[in-house]
Design a protein around this motif. Structure first.
Motif, PDB file in Angstrom:
ATOM      1  N   PRO A   1     -13.314 -16.986  35.204  1.00 28.28           N
ATOM      2  CA  PRO A   1     -13.095 -16.615  36.609  1.00 28.28           C
ATOM      3  C   PRO A   1     -11.599 -16.487  36.900  1.00 28.28           C
ATOM      4  CG  PRO A   1     -14.614 -18.480  36.432  1.00 28.28           C
ATOM      5  CD  PRO A   1     -14.019 -18.274  35.070  1.00 28.28           C
ATOM      6  N   HIS A   2     -11.252 -15.513  37.720  1.00 31.13           N
ATOM      7  CA  HIS A   2      -9.830 -15.320  38.014  1.00 31.13           C
ATOM      8  C   HIS A   2      -9.252 -16.528  38.737  1.00 31.13           C
ATOM      9  CE1 HIS A   2      -6.287 -13.409  40.106  1.00 31.13           C
ATOM     10  NE2 HIS A   2      -6.054 -13.171  38.818  1.00 31.13           N
TER      11      HIS A   2
ATOM     12  N   LEU B   1      -7.738 -18.934  36.344  1.00 29.16           N
ATOM     13  CA  LEU B   1      -6.476 -18.519  35.707  1.00 29.16           C
ATOM     14  C   LEU B   1      -5.937 -17.355  36.550  1.00 29.16           C
ATOM     15  CD1 LEU B   1      -5.212 -19.716  33.195  1.00 29.16           C
ATOM     16  CD2 LEU B   1      -6.142 -17.849  31.854  1.00 29.16           C
ATOM     17  N   PRO B   2      -5.329 -17.705  37.703  1.00 32.42           N
ATOM     18  CA  PRO B   2      -5.021 -16.667  38.697  1.00 32.42           C
ATOM     19  C   PRO B   2      -3.728 -15.897  38.386  1.00 32.42           C
ATOM     20  CG  PRO B   2      -4.533 -18.833  39.579  1.00 32.42           C
ATOM     21  CD  PRO B   2      -4.996 -19.056  38.170  1.00 32.42           C
ATOM     22  N   VAL B   3      -3.723 -15.192  37.267  1.00 33.89           N
ATOM     23  CA  VAL B   3      -2.515 -14.438  36.872  1.00 33.89           C
ATOM     24  C   VAL B   3      -2.423 -13.146  37.680  1.00 33.89           C
ATOM     25  CG1 VAL B   3      -2.266 -15.362  34.544  1.00 33.89           C
ATOM     26  CG2 VAL B   3      -3.870 -13.496  34.932  1.00 33.89           C
ATOM     27  N   SER B   4      -1.197 -12.755  38.045  1.00 33.09           N
ATOM     28  CA  SER B   4      -1.008 -11.432  38.673  1.00 33.09           C
ATOM     29  C   SER B   4      -0.526 -10.443  37.631  1.00 33.09           C
ATOM     30  CB  SER B   4       0.035 -11.438  39.775  1.00 33.09           C
ATOM     31  OG  SER B   4       0.105 -12.617  40.437  1.00 33.09           O
TER      32      SER B   4
ATOM     33  N   LEU C   1     -10.974  -6.159  36.806  1.00 33.25           N
ATOM     34  CA  LEU C   1     -12.165  -6.103  37.683  1.00 33.25           C
ATOM     35  C   LEU C   1     -12.484  -7.462  38.314  1.00 33.25           C
ATOM     36  CD1 LEU C   1     -14.570  -3.813  35.544  1.00 33.25           C
ATOM     37  CD2 LEU C   1     -12.951  -3.127  37.313  1.00 33.25           C
ATOM     38  N   GLY C   2     -11.438  -8.221  38.648  1.00 28.95           N
ATOM     39  CA  GLY C   2     -11.660  -9.466  39.382  1.00 28.95           C
ATOM     40  C   GLY C   2     -11.897 -10.699  38.530  1.00 28.95           C
TER      41      GLY C   2
ATOM     42  N   ILE D   1     -21.736  -6.179  44.950  1.00 28.45           N
ATOM     43  CA  ILE D   1     -22.720  -7.096  44.369  1.00 28.45           C
ATOM     44  C   ILE D   1     -21.996  -8.342  43.875  1.00 28.45           C
ATOM     45  CG2 ILE D   1     -24.365  -7.407  42.470  1.00 28.45           C
ATOM     46  CD1 ILE D   1     -24.792  -4.341  42.562  1.00 28.45           C
ATOM     47  N   ASP D   2     -22.311  -9.469  44.454  1.00 26.92           N
ATOM     48  CA  ASP D   2     -21.812 -10.784  43.996  1.00 26.92           C
ATOM     49  C   ASP D   2     -20.330 -10.808  43.617  1.00 26.92           C
ATOM     50  OD1 ASP D   2     -24.278 -11.720  44.374  1.00 26.92           O
ATOM     51  OD2 ASP D   2     -24.784 -12.036  42.259  1.00 26.92           O
ATOM     52  N   GLY D   3     -19.482 -10.230  44.440  1.00 33.92           N
ATOM     53  CA  GLY D   3     -18.047 -10.290  44.180  1.00 33.92           C
ATOM     54  C   GLY D   3     -17.570  -9.351  43.086  1.00 33.92           C
ATOM     55  N   THR D   4     -18.436  -8.502  42.547  1.00 39.39           N
ATOM     56  CA  THR D   4     -17.999  -7.510  41.562  1.00 39.39           C
ATOM     57  C   THR D   4     -17.524  -6.260  42.320  1.00 39.39           C
ATOM     58  OG1 THR D   4     -20.097  -6.309  41.391  1.00 39.39           O
ATOM     59  CG2 THR D   4     -19.870  -8.287  40.022  1.00 39.39           C
ATOM     60  N   PRO D   5     -16.873  -5.336  41.653  1.00 35.98           N
ATOM     61  CA  PRO D   5     -16.459  -4.121  42.376  1.00 35.98           C
ATOM     62  C   PRO D   5     -17.597  -3.108  42.536  1.00 35.98           C
ATOM     63  CG  PRO D   5     -15.353  -4.285  40.233  1.00 35.98           C
ATOM     64  CD  PRO D   5     -16.344  -5.397  40.296  1.00 35.98           C
ATOM     65  N   TYR D   6     -18.840  -3.494  42.210  1.00 32.42           N
ATOM     66  CA  TYR D   6     -19.959  -2.539  42.224  1.00 32.42           C
ATOM     67  C   TYR D   6     -20.865  -2.763  43.414  1.00 32.42           C
ATOM     68  CZ  TYR D   6     -18.296  -1.947  37.524  1.00 32.42           C
ATOM     69  OH  TYR D   6     -17.484  -1.711  36.463  1.00 32.42           O
TER      70      TYR D   6
END
Ligand SMILES: Cc1cc2nc3c(=O)[nH]c(=O)nc-3n(C[C@H](O)[C@H](O)[C@H](O)COP(=O)(O)OP(=O)(O)OC[C@H]3O[C@@H](n4cnc5c(N)ncnc54)[C@H](O)[C@@H]3O)c2cc1C
Length: 499
Positions: free
Chosen positions: A254-255, A258-261, A281-282, A418-423
């Motif tokens: 999960p981003h 490991l919240p890298v920019s 993609l998140g 859908i559930d936090g995805t980009p779709y």
């Protein structure tokens, strides 16, 4: 998404038509085959492509998804390849801005170790100049950790910031195929080339297996674009095997863990290879490995226990406080690099990534290379194909934009992902309706990447996705049950931690 891939049944019927003869028959529906089909069809050639599994299911959905020059290759002296690749990167950023996006990179510098700030600054300056941009600058440890929380700077002497690009590799393949189909090409998935047909020392077509039947397809030129599998069709004719398949694997976490920019690039503590952690993609991807693939190439690759440990050790070394562990892993992704063996027993990471084109009895094989350079690889392949076509006038081999219209994914109901995805469900419906979805894995692992982005391959939405296929593709109860268990097995065996 653009105009789609056309009906599979119609495409298969055209392929099976015994009266038909193709100018060019491309075998392999990864990025290399797609690029060749695209460049051939837009020049008026009667062109078809067959893919033994799903489009992009080989290496072209399992790469690190970077559209880049490969700084590593430049450091090894491969300047021509790097220049070609960064120019393509800039072209794709211009011509497909929704599909290929600029990726910030932070390349960490280790205290007292090579390369230091001066050397790296000079190298990255050349890299930028090759691309005609000037994006690089030094980052202090403070700036590095502000941009990338959790990065351990205690052993670092800052980092260099520069930019490369990132894409969705499977979607790139589909967009290129769709552009080819819009120009009149035929593309069919789940149609496997069994062996080349030969007459008078010349390859004249291939025998193909699809939907439980075998038939012959005639072509003036057959192009073998089967990547890591290139030896299978070629060896019987050329009398040699040249491929050295190298496996590379990734962990997806999960981003927020490991919240890298930036694509944070650092050296692995065990062997000094550069490893990256970057957002895609998140989610955050940690990769990659580079090992001889000794398994059975006819099956799908999977991450090994040793690779999991290697990548977790890399994360622990550079992001110690994040304490990334096995429980954080959403999914894994393993691919096999199509690398041409130098025969010198080199360290895998030192083998050239340059493409090779061989012509044997009229069979044109193209392999190696990178996702990034698919367009110049396609043009080089067409140059090799041209003299074999027997055309009256020369084939125009002028440079053209990759896409006539930039691919776009804008849809009305994007606001409900859908559930936090980009779709959205509209994306799935569009794929089911026009992109030759034959299996649930086509839909969740390649038309969309939901299977990579959600735990359990997105099992929480699988029932609804199957319902969509039931409604729009006419799948009955038996088919739905078979697709569910096929998908669960694929996710467990090839996209999860080793059991
Ligand atoms: C771990 C990893 C990371 C990578 N990262 C990057 C990166 O960040 N950037 C980059 O530019 N490149 C990257 N690459 C390299 C890049 O992914 C590959 O060079 C590229 O995807 C190869 O494409 P291809 O079309 O030649 O092969 P593939 O995508 O493998 O396509 C070949 C296709 O042929 C099909 N096929 C095989 N036999 C038959 C048959 N008999 N009949 C019909 N079809 C057949 C296969 O099913 C397959 O789909 C990476 C590779 C790996 C493994």
């Amino acid at each position: 998404m653009s105009g789609g891939l056309g009906s599979r049944a119609d495409a298969l019927a055209r392929l099976r038509d015994p009266a038909g003869r193709w100018d060019v028959l491309v075998i392999g529906g990864g990025i290399t085959g797609a690029g060749i089909l695209r460049e051939a069809a837009r020049r008026g050639l009667r062109a078809a492509l067959i893919e033994g599994n799903d489009f992009a299911s080989g290496t072209s959905s399992r790469s690190s998804k970077m559209v880049h020059g490969g700084l590593r290759y430049m450091a090894q002296g491969a300047f021509t390849m790097t220049r070609k690749a960064v120019k393509e990167r800039e072209r794709l950023l211009r011509e497909a801005p929704e599909l290929v996006t600029r990726m910030p990179v932070a390349f960490t510098l280790r205290k007292g170790k090579f390369p230091g700030r001066r050397v790296f600054g000079a190298l990255i300056g050349v890299y930028d100049r090759m691309a005609g941009i000037n994006d690089h600058r030094f980052l202090s440890n403070r700036e590095l950790s502000d941009r990338n929380p959790g990065v351990d700077t205690s052993q670092l002497a800052g980092a260099y910031f520069y930019t490369d690009a990132l894409t969705d590799d499977a979607r790139l393949v589909l967009c290129v195929l769709e552009a080819a189909v819009a120009d009149g090409a035929t593309a069919v998935n789940y149609a496997r080339a069994i062996e080349p047909l030969r007459s008078d020392g010349r390859v004249t077509g291939v025998s193909v297996a699809a939907d439980g039947e075998t038939f012959e397809v005639a072509a003036n030129v057959v192009v073998n674009a089967t990547g890591a599998w290139a030896d299978e069709l070629r060896a019987g004719i050329a009398g040699e095997r040249r491929m050295r398949p190298l496996r590379g694997s990734h962990l997806i976490v999960p981003h927020e863990r490991l919240p890298v920019s930036d694509a944070v690039t650092f050296f692995h503590p065990d062997d000094g290879r550069p490893v990256y952690a970057y957002e895609w993609l998140g989610v955050t991807v940690i990769g990659t490995t580079d090992l001889d693939f000794e398994g059975d190439l006819s099956g799908e690759p999977a991450i090994t226990e040793g690779e999991v440990e290697y990548l977790l050790a890399a994360a622990a070394n550079q992001f110690g406080s994040a304490a990334i562990g096995r429980d954080d892993v959403i999914s894994t992704m393993s691919g096999v690099r199509p690398v041409v063996d130098s025969g010198k027993d080199k360290d895998p990471s030192k083998e050239t990534r340059e493409e090779a084109i061989w012509v044997d009895e009229g069979l044109v094989t193209v392999t190696g290379g990178k996702l990034t350079t698919f367009r110049p690889i396609a043009m080089a392949t067409l140059k090799a194909v041209e003299p074999l076509l027997g055309l009256e006038a020369p084939l125009p081999l002028d440079e053209r934009p990759v896409f006539d219209t930039p691919p776009s994914r804008e849809r009305a109901d994007r606001a409900q992902p859908i559930d936090g995805t980009p779709y959205s469900w509209a994306d799935l419906r569009a794929a089911v309706d026009s992109e030759q979805v034959e299996h649930l894995d086509d839909l969740l692992l390649r038309r969309t990447r939901i299977g990579n982005l959600l735990p359990g391959g997105g099992d929480a939405i699988a029932t609804e996705a199957l319902q969509l296929c039931r409604q729009r593709l006419g799948w009955g109860d038996e088919r739905v049950a078979a697709e569910r268990s096929r998908y669960e097995r694929i996710v467990l065996d090839h996209y999860s931690l080793p059991q």
